[in-house]
Design an enzyme around this catalytic site. Structure first.
Site, PDB file in Angstrom:
ATOM      1  N   ASP A  85       0.848  -1.179   0.000  1.00  0.00           N
ATOM      2  CA  ASP A  85       0.000   0.000   0.000  1.00  0.00           C
ATOM      3  C   ASP A  85       0.889   1.237   0.000  1.00  0.00           C
ATOM      4  O   ASP A  85       2.106   1.127   0.187  1.00  0.00           O
ATOM      5  CB  ASP A  85      -1.007  -0.011   1.148  1.00  0.00           C
ATOM      6  CG  ASP A  85      -0.379   0.051   2.530  1.00  0.00           C
ATOM      7  OD1 ASP A  85       0.834  -0.229   2.658  1.00  0.00           O
ATOM      8  OD2 ASP A  85      -1.086   0.368   3.497  1.00  0.00           O
ATOM      9  N   TYR A  87       2.940   4.777   0.761  1.00  0.00           N
ATOM     10  CA  TYR A  87       3.579   5.366   1.936  1.00  0.00           C
ATOM     11  C   TYR A  87       2.548   6.195   2.702  1.00  0.00           C
ATOM     12  O   TYR A  87       1.690   6.839   2.105  1.00  0.00           O
ATOM     13  CB  TYR A  87       4.739   6.264   1.527  1.00  0.00           C
ATOM     14  CG  TYR A  87       5.885   5.552   0.840  1.00  0.00           C
ATOM     15  CD1 TYR A  87       6.596   4.549   1.486  1.00  0.00           C
ATOM     16  CD2 TYR A  87       6.279   5.906  -0.452  1.00  0.00           C
ATOM     17  CE1 TYR A  87       7.660   3.903   0.863  1.00  0.00           C
ATOM     18  CE2 TYR A  87       7.340   5.269  -1.081  1.00  0.00           C
ATOM     19  CZ  TYR A  87       8.029   4.268  -0.416  1.00  0.00           C
ATOM     20  OH  TYR A  87       9.081   3.635  -1.033  1.00  0.00           O
ATOM     21  N   PHE A  98       6.582   2.126  -4.346  1.00  0.00           N
ATOM     22  CA  PHE A  98       7.937   2.379  -3.870  1.00  0.00           C
ATOM     23  C   PHE A  98       8.473   3.766  -4.207  1.00  0.00           C
ATOM     24  O   PHE A  98       9.497   4.182  -3.675  1.00  0.00           O
ATOM     25  CB  PHE A  98       8.915   1.311  -4.383  1.00  0.00           C
ATOM     26  CG  PHE A  98       8.645  -0.065  -3.863  1.00  0.00           C
ATOM     27  CD1 PHE A  98       8.976  -0.397  -2.558  1.00  0.00           C
ATOM     28  CD2 PHE A  98       8.056  -1.030  -4.669  1.00  0.00           C
ATOM     29  CE1 PHE A  98       8.721  -1.677  -2.065  1.00  0.00           C
ATOM     30  CE2 PHE A  98       7.796  -2.308  -4.189  1.00  0.00           C
ATOM     31  CZ  PHE A  98       8.126  -2.635  -2.886  1.00  0.00           C
ATOM     32  N   HIS A 210      11.030  -8.895   0.860  1.00  0.00           N
ATOM     33  CA  HIS A 210      10.729  -7.473   0.733  1.00  0.00           C
ATOM     34  C   HIS A 210      12.009  -6.669   0.961  1.00  0.00           C
ATOM     35  O   HIS A 210      12.857  -7.061   1.771  1.00  0.00           O
ATOM     36  CB  HIS A 210       9.673  -7.068   1.765  1.00  0.00           C
ATOM     37  CG  HIS A 210       9.064  -5.738   1.507  1.00  0.00           C
ATOM     38  ND1 HIS A 210       9.649  -4.567   1.945  1.00  0.00           N
ATOM     39  CD2 HIS A 210       7.921  -5.379   0.855  1.00  0.00           C
ATOM     40  CE1 HIS A 210       8.890  -3.549   1.576  1.00  0.00           C
ATOM     41  NE2 HIS A 210       7.852  -3.999   0.910  1.00  0.00           N
TER      42      HIS A 210
END
Length: 248
Positions: A85, A87, A98, A210
């Site tokens: 989701d 920031y 990202f 991740h």
């Protein structure tokens, strides 16, 4: 040219407009999927939820909810990077997984991504955390949940976005042409069966932890040293298509 409204100069990345109005302006060849989802129970549930949160005064990000679809038409997709989701801080989320706006200090996960590009490709580390240059080359930077609330990660998870983004992922996999999918972390990796089922096994699916500092160097699949960017380079070369310039 996109018809999606842009925030005015001096306004943060907070979502101000009614979400339904933004989604009604979904770009180009993505529009049928977005509009079909809006008419479903999941779509209507999500729209009601976001409208209620806006009415209550919640700070919701980002302002440009469909930015990933605006910059990367469905017909142009050749690489997909999945995030979770957006920031959840002011002036960070910009509708691209990202990515942060130019001039914003990259968060830790993004710093690891930029470091892995430099290490894996033997090139200078990209100077900016804004990844719009990737998106314009056919790299779909898609979060699986498209809105979030200030300071509350995953605040809008399991509210209906996933039905839309699953449909978008499946559409890219079912479209003609082989693509590379970079799935970092368990949340993204859970989409691998969807990609395989829709794509008939012709895509290159790359898995790693991740890039968060909590997991980037841990087993079983450390992100640091995964070589995904060089593997994508080689995969695209095998298809006789231009490489992605990850420095942009």
């Amino acid at each position: 040219m996109s018809l999606t409204p842009r925030p005015a100069v001096g306004v943060s990345n907070r979502l101000i407009e009614p979400l339904a109005e933004l989604l009604a302006l979904a770009p180009g060849d993505w529009a049928p999927l977005v509009h079909a989802w809006m008419a479903t129970a999941d779509g209507q549930r999500l729209l009601r939820f976001v409208a209620q949160r806006q009415a209550s005064g919640a700070t919701i990000y980002p302002a440009q909810v469909l930015r990933a679809l605006e910059l990367t038409p469905r017909s142009a997709v050749r690489v997909v990077i999945l995030g979770q989701d957006p920031y959840h801080g002011v002036n960070q989320a910009e509708g691209l997984a990202f990515s942060v706006p130019a001039g914003t200090r990259p968060p830790p996960s993004l710093r690891n991504i930029l470091d892995e590009i430099s290490r894996g490709l033997g090139c200078a580390r990209p100077s900016s955390g804004h990844l719009g240059g990737w998106a314009r080359q056919g790299v779909l930077l898609l979060n699986t949940v498209l809105t979030v609330e200030d300071g509350s990660p995953a605040a809008h998870a399991k509210r209906g976005w996933e039905a839309l983004t699953d449909a978008l992922i499946a559409a890219t996999a079912s479209d003609s042409g082989a693509k590379a999918y970079l799935l970092w972390g368990a949340h993204a990796q859970a989409k691998a069966p969807l990609i395989e089922a829709s794509g008939g096994g012709r895509h290159r699916v790359l898995l790693a932890n991740h890039p968060s500092p909590l997991s980037a160097r841990r087993p079983p699949l450390p992100f640091m040293g995964c070589n995904h960017f060089s593997l994508v380079r080689d995969f695209l070369a095998s298809l006789h298509t231009p490489p992605v310039d990850w420095s942009l």
